[in-house]
Design a protein around this motif. Structure first.
Motif, PDB file in Angstrom:
ATOM      1  N   VAL A 280       0.804  -1.232   0.000  1.00 35.27           N
ATOM      2  CA  VAL A 280       0.000   0.000   0.000  1.00 35.27           C
ATOM      3  C   VAL A 280       0.835   1.278   0.000  1.00 35.27           C
ATOM      4  O   VAL A 280       0.313   2.354   0.276  1.00 35.27           O
ATOM      5  CB  VAL A 280      -0.989   0.022   1.184  1.00 35.27           C
ATOM      6  CG1 VAL A 280      -1.994  -1.100   1.064  1.00 35.27           C
ATOM      7  CG2 VAL A 280      -0.263  -0.038   2.511  1.00 35.27           C
ATOM      8  N   GLN A 281       2.083   1.189  -0.359  1.00 37.56           N
ATOM      9  CA  GLN A 281       2.963   2.354  -0.321  1.00 37.56           C
ATOM     10  C   GLN A 281       2.508   3.489  -1.226  1.00 37.56           C
ATOM     11  O   GLN A 281       2.759   4.649  -0.932  1.00 37.56           O
ATOM     12  CB  GLN A 281       4.382   1.956  -0.708  1.00 37.56           C
ATOM     13  CG  GLN A 281       5.039   1.032   0.278  1.00 37.56           C
ATOM     14  CD  GLN A 281       6.415   0.673  -0.203  1.00 37.56           C
ATOM     15  OE1 GLN A 281       7.362   1.379   0.088  1.00 37.56           O
ATOM     16  NE2 GLN A 281       6.523  -0.405  -0.954  1.00 37.56           N
ATOM     17  N   ASN A 282       1.855   3.187  -2.319  1.00 40.28           N
ATOM     18  CA  ASN A 282       1.473   4.213  -3.280  1.00 40.28           C
ATOM     19  C   ASN A 282       0.001   4.606  -3.192  1.00 40.28           C
ATOM     20  O   ASN A 282      -0.480   5.347  -4.043  1.00 40.28           O
ATOM     21  CB  ASN A 282       1.807   3.750  -4.699  1.00 40.28           C
ATOM     22  CG  ASN A 282       3.292   3.521  -4.875  1.00 40.28           C
ATOM     23  OD1 ASN A 282       4.105   4.317  -4.421  1.00 40.28           O
ATOM     24  ND2 ASN A 282       3.658   2.422  -5.501  1.00 40.28           N
ATOM     25  N   ALA A 283      -0.689   4.131  -2.195  1.00 37.19           N
ATOM     26  CA  ALA A 283      -2.122   4.418  -2.063  1.00 37.19           C
ATOM     27  C   ALA A 283      -2.358   5.535  -1.054  1.00 37.19           C
ATOM     28  O   ALA A 283      -1.591   5.709  -0.106  1.00 37.19           O
ATOM     29  CB  ALA A 283      -2.865   3.165  -1.608  1.00 37.19           C
ATOM     30  N   ALA A 284      -3.419   6.275  -1.264  1.00 34.89           N
ATOM     31  CA  ALA A 284      -3.878   7.235  -0.264  1.00 34.89           C
ATOM     32  C   ALA A 284      -4.742   6.454   0.719  1.00 34.89           C
ATOM     33  O   ALA A 284      -5.787   5.906   0.343  1.00 34.89           O
ATOM     34  CB  ALA A 284      -4.686   8.343  -0.923  1.00 34.89           C
ATOM     35  N   ILE A 285      -4.296   6.359   1.961  1.00 33.69           N
ATOM     36  CA  ILE A 285      -4.983   5.587   2.993  1.00 33.69           C
ATOM     37  C   ILE A 285      -5.786   6.550   3.860  1.00 33.69           C
ATOM     38  O   ILE A 285      -5.239   7.528   4.363  1.00 33.69           O
ATOM     39  CB  ILE A 285      -3.967   4.822   3.864  1.00 33.69           C
ATOM     40  CG1 ILE A 285      -3.120   3.891   2.998  1.00 33.69           C
ATOM     41  CG2 ILE A 285      -4.675   4.066   4.986  1.00 33.69           C
ATOM     42  CD1 ILE A 285      -1.838   3.421   3.665  1.00 33.69           C
ATOM     43  N   THR A 286      -7.069   6.258   4.013  1.00 34.63           N
ATOM     44  CA  THR A 286      -7.900   7.079   4.885  1.00 34.63           C
ATOM     45  C   THR A 286      -8.516   6.181   5.946  1.00 34.63           C
ATOM     46  O   THR A 286      -9.106   5.150   5.636  1.00 34.63           O
ATOM     47  CB  THR A 286      -9.033   7.781   4.094  1.00 34.63           C
ATOM     48  OG1 THR A 286      -8.452   8.526   3.025  1.00 34.63           O
ATOM     49  CG2 THR A 286      -9.827   8.718   4.994  1.00 34.63           C
ATOM     50  N   THR A 287      -8.352   6.587   7.198  1.00 34.40           N
ATOM     51  CA  THR A 287      -8.968   5.876   8.311  1.00 34.40           C
ATOM     52  C   THR A 287     -10.169   6.684   8.797  1.00 34.40           C
ATOM     53  O   THR A 287     -10.418   7.796   8.323  1.00 34.40           O
ATOM     54  CB  THR A 287      -7.977   5.708   9.480  1.00 34.40           C
ATOM     55  OG1 THR A 287      -7.687   6.995  10.029  1.00 34.40           O
ATOM     56  CG2 THR A 287      -6.695   5.006   9.034  1.00 34.40           C
ATOM     57  N   LEU A 288     -10.881   6.151   9.744  1.00 33.76           N
ATOM     58  CA  LEU A 288     -12.034   6.841  10.322  1.00 33.76           C
ATOM     59  C   LEU A 288     -11.644   8.232  10.805  1.00 33.76           C
ATOM     60  O   LEU A 288     -12.369   9.202  10.597  1.00 33.76           O
ATOM     61  CB  LEU A 288     -12.600   6.002  11.476  1.00 33.76           C
ATOM     62  CG  LEU A 288     -13.954   6.395  12.026  1.00 33.76           C
ATOM     63  CD1 LEU A 288     -15.040   6.247  10.976  1.00 33.76           C
ATOM     64  CD2 LEU A 288     -14.277   5.552  13.247  1.00 33.76           C
ATOM     65  N   GLU A 289     -10.462   8.344  11.404  1.00 34.21           N
ATOM     66  CA  GLU A 289      -9.982   9.637  11.894  1.00 34.21           C
ATOM     67  C   GLU A 289      -9.797  10.639  10.753  1.00 34.21           C
ATOM     68  O   GLU A 289      -9.981  11.837  10.928  1.00 34.21           O
ATOM     69  CB  GLU A 289      -8.641   9.476  12.631  1.00 34.21           C
ATOM     70  CG  GLU A 289      -8.695   8.665  13.894  1.00 34.21           C
ATOM     71  CD  GLU A 289      -8.477   7.171  13.691  1.00 34.21           C
ATOM     72  OE1 GLU A 289      -8.255   6.476  14.693  1.00 34.21           O
ATOM     73  OE2 GLU A 289      -8.532   6.678  12.541  1.00 34.21           O
ATOM     74  N   GLY A 290      -9.433  10.144   9.587  1.00 35.81           N
ATOM     75  CA  GLY A 290      -9.168  10.996   8.441  1.00 35.81           C
ATOM     76  C   GLY A 290     -10.407  11.552   7.769  1.00 35.81           C
ATOM     77  O   GLY A 290     -10.311  12.410   6.892  1.00 35.81           O
ATOM     78  N   LEU A 291     -11.584  11.072   8.167  1.00 32.46           N
ATOM     79  CA  LEU A 291     -12.825  11.596   7.593  1.00 32.46           C
ATOM     80  C   LEU A 291     -13.219  12.936   8.199  1.00 32.46           C
ATOM     81  O   LEU A 291     -13.981  13.693   7.606  1.00 32.46           O
ATOM     82  CB  LEU A 291     -13.973  10.604   7.794  1.00 32.46           C
ATOM     83  CG  LEU A 291     -13.846   9.259   7.081  1.00 32.46           C
ATOM     84  CD1 LEU A 291     -15.040   8.379   7.418  1.00 32.46           C
ATOM     85  CD2 LEU A 291     -13.703   9.430   5.577  1.00 32.46           C
ATOM     86  N   THR A 292     -12.706  13.219   9.384  1.00 32.70           N
ATOM     87  CA  THR A 292     -13.031  14.478  10.058  1.00 32.70           C
ATOM     88  C   THR A 292     -12.578  15.647   9.203  1.00 32.70           C
ATOM     89  O   THR A 292     -11.500  15.620   8.622  1.00 32.70           O
ATOM     90  CB  THR A 292     -12.362  14.530  11.447  1.00 32.70           C
ATOM     91  OG1 THR A 292     -12.785  13.384  12.195  1.00 32.70           O
ATOM     92  CG2 THR A 292     -12.733  15.792  12.194  1.00 32.70           C
ATOM     93  N   ARG A 293     -13.402  16.667   9.120  1.00 29.23           N
ATOM     94  CA  ARG A 293     -13.133  17.858   8.305  1.00 29.23           C
ATOM     95  C   ARG A 293     -12.004  18.684   8.920  1.00 29.23           C
ATOM     96  O   ARG A 293     -11.753  18.600  10.124  1.00 29.23           O
ATOM     97  CB  ARG A 293     -14.396  18.716   8.196  1.00 29.23           C
ATOM     98  CG  ARG A 293     -15.600  17.983   7.663  1.00 29.23           C
ATOM     99  CD  ARG A 293     -15.389  17.587   6.240  1.00 29.23           C
ATOM    100  NE  ARG A 293     -16.641  17.021   5.700  1.00 29.23           N
ATOM    101  CZ  ARG A 293     -16.723  16.443   4.555  1.00 29.23           C
ATOM    102  NH1 ARG A 293     -15.684  16.326   3.790  1.00 29.23           N
ATOM    103  NH2 ARG A 293     -17.862  15.945   4.128  1.00 29.23           N
ATOM    104  N   PRO A 294     -11.322  19.501   8.103  1.00 33.51           N
ATOM    105  CA  PRO A 294     -10.229  20.341   8.618  1.00 33.51           C
ATOM    106  C   PRO A 294     -10.655  21.257   9.773  1.00 33.51           C
ATOM    107  O   PRO A 294      -9.857  21.565  10.649  1.00 33.51           O
ATOM    108  CB  PRO A 294      -9.791  21.162   7.400  1.00 33.51           C
ATOM    109  CG  PRO A 294     -10.171  20.316   6.238  1.00 33.51           C
ATOM    110  CD  PRO A 294     -11.433  19.609   6.657  1.00 33.51           C
TER     111      PRO A 294
END
Length: 157
Positions: free
Chosen positions: A68-82
């Motif tokens: 997965v080195q070249n993939a954009a990984i999003t976890t539950l935490e990453g869904l939070t808006r800026p």
């Protein structure tokens, strides 16, 4: 034999030093301290470990970090808006009280995010089909359906 991997996690480059065969789930939880994806069955059966790889929901409990080195990984935490606000799917799950013990929640939310990207106004059967890879022992599926429909309405407006 450990190696260093730079992963794109939640929009940031993060470095981990692990064996290449280490499951992504372990690197996320143990090395990066992200607790959204859960260890459920360890057999890619329950969906608790779901993450987004680019725009696809994947189970991470057996997925080697080296893959997965070249993939954009999003976890539950990453869904939070800026601004700190929740993603509409997360907010809808809170409002509809669509969680019980929390293990299936991660998989349901991640699956719903992908679903609403592809089908902005899904019907009940389409939602059920999107959640088929997520096992829930407490039967919150009716609340999850309501939450996903609410999120679809929110995202549409």
């Amino acid at each position: 034999m450990e190696a260093e991997f730079t992963l794109q996690v939640n929009g940031q480059a993060r470095t981990v030093r692990v064996d290449p065969a280490t499951p992504l789930l372990y690197a996320l939880r143990d090395d990066l301290g992200l607790n959204g994806p859960k260890f459920g069955c360890g057999l890619q059966q329950c969906g608790s470990c779901m993450v987004l790889l680019d725009t696809i929901a994947w189970r991470s409990c057996q997925l080697p970090v080296a893959n997965v080195q070249n993939a954009a990984i999003t976890t539950l935490e990453g869904l939070t808006r800026p601004d700190g606000s929740l993603h509409p799917v997360q907010q809808a799950f809170v409002e509809e009280q669509a969680a019980q013990c929390g293990y299936c929640l991660n998989g349901m939310v991640m699956s719903a995010v992908v679903l609403l990207t592809v089908h902005p106004k899904p019907d009940d059967q389409t939602i059920r089909n999107a959640l088929y890879r997520v096992l829930c022992r407490y039967g919150v599926h009716s609340r999850a359906l309501a939450a996903i429909k609410k999120a679809a309405d929110t995202m549409k407006s």
